[in-house]
Design an enzyme around this catalytic site. Sequence first.
Site, PDB file in Angstrom:
ATOM      1  CD  GLN A  12      -0.566   2.010  10.271  1.00  0.00           C
ATOM      2  OE1 GLN A  12      -0.927   1.951   9.076  1.00  0.00           O
ATOM      3  NE2 GLN A  12       0.225   3.077  11.032  1.00  0.00           N
ATOM      4  CB  CYS A  59      -1.068  -0.008   1.401  1.00  0.00           C
ATOM      5  SG  CYS A  59      -0.224  -0.419   2.610  1.00  0.00           S
ATOM      6  CB  SER A  60       1.127   4.421   1.611  1.00  0.00           C
ATOM      7  OG  SER A  60       1.784   5.582   1.697  1.00  0.00           O
ATOM      8  CB  ALA A  61       2.984   2.608   5.649  1.00  0.00           C
ATOM      9  N   GLY A  62       2.704  -0.108   3.901  1.00  0.00           N
ATOM     10  CA  GLY A  62       3.000  -1.431   3.619  1.00  0.00           C
ATOM     11  C   GLY A  62       2.626  -2.322   4.811  1.00  0.00           C
ATOM     12  CB  ILE A  63       1.954  -1.801   8.215  1.00  0.00           C
ATOM     13  CG1 ILE A  63       1.934  -0.336   8.450  1.00  0.00           C
ATOM     14  CG2 ILE A  63       3.536  -2.116   8.330  1.00  0.00           C
ATOM     15  CD1 ILE A  63       2.426   0.290   9.570  1.00  0.00           C
ATOM     16  N   GLY A  64      -0.749  -1.405   6.809  1.00  0.00           N
ATOM     17  CA  GLY A  64      -2.221  -1.238   6.944  1.00  0.00           C
ATOM     18  C   GLY A  64      -3.007  -1.889   6.138  1.00  0.00           C
ATOM     19  NE  ARG A  65      -5.225   2.331   2.281  1.00  0.00           N
ATOM     20  CZ  ARG A  65      -5.724   3.472   1.376  1.00  0.00           C
ATOM     21  NH1 ARG A  65      -5.678   2.852   0.154  1.00  0.00           N
ATOM     22  NH2 ARG A  65      -6.047   4.452   1.994  1.00  0.00           N
TER      23      ARG A  65
END
EC number: 3.1.3.48
Length: 541
Positions: A516, A472-478
């Site tokens: 997240q 995703c963006s940070a690689g942890i939430g979605r």
Amino acid sequence: MCCSERLLGLPQPVEMEAPDEAEGLPSKQKEMPPPPPPSPPSEPAQKLPPQGAGSHSLTVRSSLCLFAASQFLLACGVLWLSGHGHSWLQNTTDLISSSLTVLNHLGPVAWLGSGTWGIPSLLLVSLTVSLVIVTTLVWHLLKAPPEPPAPLPPEDRRQSVSRQPSFTYSEWMEEKVEDDFLDLDAVPETPVFDCVMDIKPETDPASLTVKSMGLQERRGSNVSLTLDMCTPGCNEEGFGYLVSPREESAHEYLLSASRVLRAEELHEKALDPFLLQAEFFEIPMNFVDPKEYDIPGLVRKNRYKTILPNPHSRVRLTSPDPEDPLSSYINANYIRGYSGEEKVYIATQGPIVSTVADFWRMVWQERTPIIVMITNIEEMNEKCTEYWPEEQVVHDGVEITVQKVIHTEDYRLRLISLRRGTEERSLKHYWFTSWPDQKTPDRAPPLLHLVREVEEAAQQEGPHCSPIIVHCSAGIGRTGCFIATSICCQQLRREGVVDILKTTCQLRQDRGGMIQTCEQYQFVHHAMSLYEKQLSLQSSE
């Protein structure tokens, strides 16, 4: 004493003639003026009241005064018990004094004449007033005082500010209910620590400044990340790092936590946001302390400076220069799949301009057949660089060519060919576009459909499919939501039960902060509840 004798001096009413009689009289008689009023006597006679009237009867005026006085005493009693009696009594006394002074100057009024009330009327008035007074006092004494609101315990402070999910149970199905949508503020994908770090531009690796911030100020974007500067067990001198008791306990929790849910339990739990909220905040985030990485220039390789790959599972790129640790670094982790199978997924951040070449190096090195992208290019600010070409591009000797683009309602599928020398591979790039900015989806079916499509594409690669890259963006939430949903769908199909808590803990062991936010954790439960219903319908058919 009759009323006519009391009201001396007032003009007497003139007897009116009937219209018929008046018309028959001569005009002279019609124009006759009325007789003049009798002149008032110089000394009007005064009659004494009847014997015993003062002791056995009460005038109307006195009765009204008695009733007003009783109501006044009743109001005084109620207000005195409520704590406002003193000031109210003073103000009311002044008002009554002024009113009586005005009434004395008004003179006698016709309706306050000599009419009297007998003893039965007086008793009835007294009984009514007494009943009202007693009933009011009893009600006031028996009324329970309002209970003060109980303060939240310290451990519930974070739960009290949690957002409500942006979806409802009716939205899990294909039909949308317009009235069910909630207009909520944006949910940042932000880890929670004790203080806030101001992050400089990516080209300026200057020293970081720390300042205090309230909770509401943290609710911005992923740029406003937080960092625990006083982790117990951390050695201030040098870069040595000791495991603190708190971290050891967190590690044990991630290894042992489990909650197997059957179908009915899953449906009930998905509808209990307070239970899910409490469970989510018990799971350690397992973020990496930046002191574990002593690599010069590392700031240019990370989109967010406090979201780093966990060292034991991070992806290491092959590099011709083993003395240069930066050339082998990429912010990505191997993620285990269903039943603990190693390297089923790779969770990574959205590429930035300086890491696009590293990203394609990883794709070629890991022989990745599928990429799943769950973010837009921009959501308030840049979330991911457009790392794929419109037609063709070359990165580090790898020729990347987009062969075809397929547009669907919820995602875009790009069929890409990779060539290096004489070797050629195919790659499927799924760009999921139905995830709204800064919150979870309103409906679960689009994500479940994407999970099923990716699983079918992976099965076409054979039993030993290479890792699927998810970012995703940070690689942890979605990213965590997608991988957890994929793993739990497999478990539900094969075992008939699901353990979302254990799956989340397994993901966070491999990469800190996966799934997240509490809202994302609830969304995974809702998605699995819907998937179980779909499986039940298929089995019944």
